[in-house]
Design an enzyme around this catalytic site. Structure first.
Site, mmCIF file in Angstrom:
data_model
loop_
_atom_site.group_PDB
_atom_site.id
_atom_site.type_symbol
_atom_site.label_atom_id
_atom_site.label_comp_id
_atom_site.label_asym_id
_atom_site.label_seq_id
_atom_site.Cartn_x
_atom_site.Cartn_y
_atom_site.Cartn_z
ATOM 1 N N ASP A 90 0.860 -1.180 0.000
ATOM 2 C CA ASP A 90 0.000 0.000 0.000
ATOM 3 C C ASP A 90 0.893 1.227 0.000
ATOM 4 O O ASP A 90 2.120 1.121 0.165
ATOM 5 C CB ASP A 90 -0.938 -0.002 1.220
ATOM 6 C CG ASP A 90 -2.260 0.716 0.948
ATOM 7 O OD1 ASP A 90 -2.231 1.772 0.287
ATOM 8 O OD2 ASP A 90 -3.310 0.238 1.416
ATOM 9 N N LEU A 98 -6.645 -5.705 -4.246
ATOM 10 C CA LEU A 98 -7.721 -4.910 -3.662
ATOM 11 C C LEU A 98 -7.474 -3.409 -3.811
ATOM 12 O O LEU A 98 -8.367 -2.609 -3.520
ATOM 13 C CB LEU A 98 -7.864 -5.223 -2.164
ATOM 14 C CG LEU A 98 -8.106 -6.673 -1.777
ATOM 15 C CD1 LEU A 98 -8.125 -6.807 -0.253
ATOM 16 C CD2 LEU A 98 -9.426 -7.177 -2.362
ATOM 17 N N SER A 155 -11.638 3.257 -4.884
ATOM 18 C CA SER A 155 -12.723 2.388 -4.422
ATOM 19 C C SER A 155 -14.107 3.009 -4.537
ATOM 20 O O SER A 155 -15.097 2.341 -4.208
ATOM 21 C CB SER A 155 -12.482 1.993 -2.961
ATOM 22 O OG SER A 155 -12.496 3.138 -2.126
ATOM 23 N N TYR A 166 -16.585 4.602 -12.187
ATOM 24 C CA TYR A 166 -15.949 3.569 -11.361
ATOM 25 C C TYR A 166 -16.312 2.183 -11.888
ATOM 26 O O TYR A 166 -15.441 1.318 -12.085
ATOM 27 C CB TYR A 166 -16.392 3.730 -9.908
ATOM 28 C CG TYR A 166 -16.073 2.546 -9.028
ATOM 29 C CD1 TYR A 166 -14.809 2.371 -8.497
ATOM 30 C CD2 TYR A 166 -17.047 1.587 -8.733
ATOM 31 C CE1 TYR A 166 -14.512 1.273 -7.695
ATOM 32 C CE2 TYR A 166 -16.760 0.496 -7.939
ATOM 33 C CZ TYR A 166 -15.499 0.345 -7.418
ATOM 34 O OH TYR A 166 -15.211 -0.750 -6.636
ATOM 35 N N LYS A 224 -14.047 -0.940 -13.697
ATOM 36 C CA LYS A 224 -14.013 -2.341 -13.289
ATOM 37 C C LYS A 224 -14.281 -3.280 -14.466
ATOM 38 O O LYS A 224 -13.806 -4.425 -14.475
ATOM 39 C CB LYS A 224 -15.016 -2.589 -12.160
ATOM 40 C CG LYS A 224 -14.618 -1.933 -10.843
ATOM 41 C CD LYS A 224 -13.289 -2.463 -10.326
ATOM 42 C CE LYS A 224 -12.966 -1.946 -8.936
ATOM 43 N NZ LYS A 224 -11.717 -2.517 -8.388
ATOM 44 N N ARG A 229 -30.913 -3.126 1.208
ATOM 45 C CA ARG A 229 -30.354 -3.862 0.077
ATOM 46 C C ARG A 229 -29.290 -4.840 0.524
ATOM 47 O O ARG A 229 -29.020 -5.838 -0.153
ATOM 48 C CB ARG A 229 -29.834 -2.911 -0.996
ATOM 49 C CG ARG A 229 -28.621 -2.087 -0.628
ATOM 50 C CD ARG A 229 -28.377 -0.994 -1.667
ATOM 51 N NE ARG A 229 -27.127 -0.284 -1.415
ATOM 52 C CZ ARG A 229 -26.035 -0.394 -2.154
ATOM 53 N NH1 ARG A 229 -26.029 -1.211 -3.198
ATOM 54 N NH2 ARG A 229 -24.949 0.290 -1.870
#
Length: 274
Positions: A33, A72, A76, A141, A145, A179
């Protein structure tokens, strides 16, 4: 046998949740990171590399002696095109290219349900929406992806890597609002999913939903089960409290509940989301 797993975004919330759950005798987690991760109770043997996912040379060096990569890191949330392309699309290129150069054959890519956000619940699928739905991103975003997934396909077909893309739902300690009763991925199931991705033999290219065994789930578990992922947790244990607070959910007609991307489908493109 000793094993070294490298996790990009090693200081993030998901990696922090994974670290104690992936700790095992003979396994080392190498955490990459731009900032050093905080200590976590229960974590095992760990190494830290300070680097960015868009630094190809640094990644190539960091991937030495690594058995598998869990990617990851990146942007984000919704952002502008430059951010999501640099950190997600180009960052994933750097991860895959560095893996190829370093001889790492297994890469797990964190995609997102937002790559297919405009798909709606469809009860014609008896087991739920399949994980390999064609892209219908709901944001820039989500668009980034879809690039992540297609890059993974390229590196499988051209270079023979094994790449599993995880279309992650709501990976939180508890389901976020109504949700989440359908789309929740519990921390324990998240770890089970990563373990399955690392352990399965010769998966080639796969797309798998990152979701728990929720009673109200409308996403398929078949693709996960095919690689050995058998989730155990169910968001229904939160249902009584959530229904009392928000009312009975209508996953068939409410666009905030029956679209994969929920309210992200209505958010202005390029604006950061909290």
């Amino acid at each position: 046998m000793a094993q070294r797993l490298l996790i990009t975004g090693g200081s993030g919330k998901v990696a922090t949740s994974l670290r104690p759950r992936l700790a095992a005798p003979g396994r080392t987690l190498r955490l990459l990171d731009i900032v050093a991760p905080a200590p976590v109770d229960g974590s095992g043997d760990e190494e830290v590399v300070i680097a960015s996912v868009d630094d190809l040379d640094a990644l190539t060096a960091a991937f030495a002696d690594v058995d598998a990569i869990v990617h990851l890191g990146g942007q984000s949330k919704e952002s502008d095109a430059e951010d999501v392309l640099r950190l997600n699309a180009y960052g994933t290129y750097c991860v895959l290219e560095a893996a190829r150069r370093a001889g790492v054959k297994r890469v797990v890519l964190a995609s997102s349900s937002h790559a297919v956000g405009f798909h709606e619940r469809d009860d014609s699928y008896p087991d739920g929406l399949p994980a390999d739905l064609p892209p219908r991103p709901d944001t820039l975003y989500g668009w980034s992806k879809t690039a992540v997934e297609s890059l993974g396909r390229l590196y499988v077909d051209r270079f023979g890597l094994d790449v599993i893309c995880l279309r992650i739902g709501l990976w939180f300690p508890t389901p976020p609002q109504l949700r989440g009763l359908a789309l929740w991925l519990s921390p324990d199931d998240g770890a089970r999913l990563v373990e399955a991705c690392v352990a399965v033999e010769h998966p080639g290219y796969r797309i798998v939903w990152g979701v728990s065994r929720n009673t109200r789930r409308w996403w398929s578990l078949a693709e996960g089960e095919a690689i050995g992922y058998f989730p155990k947790d169910d968001a229904e244990i939160f249902a009584e409290r959530y229904v009392a607070e928000f009312g009975e959910p209508d996953f068939e007609h409410d666009p905030l509940l029956n679209r994969v991307g929920s309210y992200w489908c209505d958010h202005p493109l390029g604006q950061r989301m909290g």
